[in-house]
Design an enzyme around this catalytic site. Structure first.
Site, PDB file in Angstrom:
ATOM      1  N   HIS A 176     -41.228  13.732  12.636  1.00 48.29           N
ATOM      2  CA  HIS A 176     -40.695  13.774  13.872  1.00 48.29           C
ATOM      3  C   HIS A 176     -39.572  12.375  14.196  1.00 48.29           C
ATOM      4  CE1 HIS A 176     -40.872  15.079  18.186  1.00 48.29           C
ATOM      5  NE2 HIS A 176     -40.834  13.811  18.542  1.00 48.29           N
ATOM      6  N   ASP A 180     -41.988  17.684  10.502  1.00 49.64           N
ATOM      7  CA  ASP A 180     -42.658  17.499  11.932  1.00 49.64           C
ATOM      8  C   ASP A 180     -43.048  18.682  12.241  1.00 49.64           C
ATOM      9  OD1 ASP A 180     -43.107  16.748  14.401  1.00 49.64           O
ATOM     10  OD2 ASP A 180     -40.775  17.474  15.111  1.00 49.64           O
ATOM     11  N   SER A 230     -36.989  14.186  20.451  1.00 48.42           N
ATOM     12  CA  SER A 230     -38.236  14.839  21.300  1.00 48.42           C
ATOM     13  C   SER A 230     -37.871  15.213  22.575  1.00 48.42           C
ATOM     14  CB  SER A 230     -39.238  13.791  21.260  1.00 48.42           C
ATOM     15  OG  SER A 230     -40.438  14.550  21.585  1.00 48.42           O
TER      16      SER A 230
END
Length: 468
Positions: free
Chosen positions: A444, A383, A189
């Site tokens: 994710h 994601d 991320s």
């Protein structure tokens, strides 16, 4: 005029400057039983043995590195490899946010154990310390169990990177038995910002007691200008999953891309104009992420899921936070009187207000590749928030010495070895020092959704990097 209008629209969010209040910092006291202190050249390590918690049977250390010259205290939890800690590599894992705890990420994703709703620990057979020793670091300060005084809070990726290198240098000073092993930095991320900056900081120091072998970035945010069109593409059926938005919403998102990219360019040209970069972040999120959240109520981190009214991953989040705020657990870890929060909003707000989000870090990646450092970009293909389309796009256009060969490299099927069987786990594009890996059926948090294949990915990478 339209771009100017959008800057003004974004600046409406600047009211947050007046509303924003820093979360109170928790005072940490001495007096925790069995804390070993070791003075290093410019700080102190306070370390305990948390083995009694039963997270793993391997050798462990947890505690703090206290910066001597400023009031910063970084928390870490180290697990030796379950295989051969004398020869296996060392991996540093960091979560994103900014402000999300790597200790929570450990329990949520690839750590040695999972936390059940009744706070019972269950072994994770696919833990990333199966063939590597792993350091989980709560950074920047005021993330997770880490803390600082008000005047030493961190609000930029570059500043955070300096603290991480300083921690690592002292960690390997205190534990020299690991300093000669291969060392890798991994994260996800916002680590698409963190890791390029951390690696750049590490490589800038010729005199250090450890060497960086590679970096791994999962579903990262790195080149926002290139990645922003792919919010619309992913939500509207171009990423391998059917469209989840109406045609009108898809068109509105597509129409807003050009203005957003122009604003990002202005931010890159004037990075010291933090207010402009902050306004750009707010505007771009409002036209690329908010429509997705507003129309479908879907999980931003897994396009397949619709979240409950109280949020996504609710049971897991509650269990992990309850465990990490248990008084006995904190005492054993060497923590006292800190409320653990999975993602601390004040840290993210400070980075945002400082204009950090829109800054480009793909140039760091190019320089690292040019220096010969291997880079793995892996992306779960379900994601939305930092989707595989955007990550593939920026890596495809990246200018570095091996760019031509990489552009000509074929996309191949990646078969992972899971419990002795080969399964179709994703797609890989690999040339020279750069590898891009699409991970099938993961959101994710790849190790959370595909624990078996993510461990195969890590093991392949740290043992040579081949996905053939």
């Amino acid at each position: 005029m339209r771009v100017l209008y959008n800057i003004v629209a974004g600046l409406r969010a600047v009211s947050a400057l007046r509303q924003f209040e820093q979360e109170p910092l928790h005072q940490v006291y001495d007096g925790i039983k069995d804390v070993a202190r070791q003075q290093v050249s410019d700080g102190t390590f306070r370390v305990t043995d948390p083995a009694e918690l039963g997270v793993d049977s391997v050798k462990q250390h947890s505690g703090y590195f206290d910066f001597e010259q400023n009031n910063k205290h970084l928390f870490f939890w180290f697990f030796e490899s379950r295989n051969d800690p004398k020869t296996d590599p060392v991996v540093l894992w960091i979560n994103g946010g900014p402000g999300c705890s790597s200790i929570k990420g450990m329990f949520f994703e690839m750590g040695s154990a999972k936390v059940e709703p009744e706070l019972k620990l269950v072994d994770n057979p696919y833990a990333w310390n199966s063939n590597a020793s792993v350091i989980y670091l709560d950074q920047p300060v005021n993330t997770g169990y880490s803390y600082s005084s008000d005047e030493h809070r961190v609000n930029s990726t570059r500043q955070a990177a300096k603290d991480v290198h300083r921690f690592l240098n002292k960690f390997f000073e205190v534990y020299p038995e690991y300093a000669e092993l291969d060392f890798h930095v991994a994260g996800e991320s916002y680590a698409g910002h963190y890791i390029p900056a951390i690696a750049t900081e590490i490589q800038s120091h010729k005199e250090k007691n450890y060497e960086l072998a590679s970096v791994l970035i999962g579903n990262g945010v790195t080149d926002t200008k290139t990645q922003v069109p792919y919010f619309q593409a992913m939500a509207c059926g171009e990423g391998g999953y059917p469209s989840v938005l109406s045609e009108d919403t898809c068109q509105q998102m597509k129409d807003a891309v050009g203005d957003c990219q122009k604003l990002i360019e202005h931010c890159w040209e004037n990075p010291k104009n933090k207010l402009q970069c902050y306004a750009t972040m707010n505007y771009c999120l409002s036209v690329s992420v908010e429509p997705y959240m507003r129309e479908g109520g879907r999980n931003a981190y897994d396009i397949r899921d619709v979240c409950s009214k109280t949020g996504c991953y609710e049971d897991e989040n509650i269990a992990i936070e309850s465990y990490l705020n248990d008084e006995h657990v904190q005492t054993v870890l060497g923590v006292k009187d800190i409320e653990h929060v999975g993602c601390r909003g004040s840290v993210g707000n400070e980075f945002g207000l400082n204009g950090d989000y829109e800054l480009p870090f793909q140039y760091d990646v190019a320089d690292l590749l040019d220096s010969g450092l291997p880079v793995l970009l892996y992306s779960g293909d379900k994601d939305f928030r930092c989707n595989w389309l955007g990550n593939k796009a920026w890596s495809d256009k990246l200018e570095w010495k091996g760019a031509k060969e990489y552009s000509e490299a074929p996309i191949k099927r990646w078969h992972a070895n899971v419990d002795g069987k080969d399964i179709a786990a994703g797609e890989v594009k690999q040339s020279g020092e750069l590898t891009f890996l699409r991970v099938f059926d993961a959101g994710h948090m790849v190790p959370h959704d595909q624990p078996e294949t993510s461990l195969d990915m890590l093991n392949r990478w740290i043992s040579g990097g081949s996905f053939e």
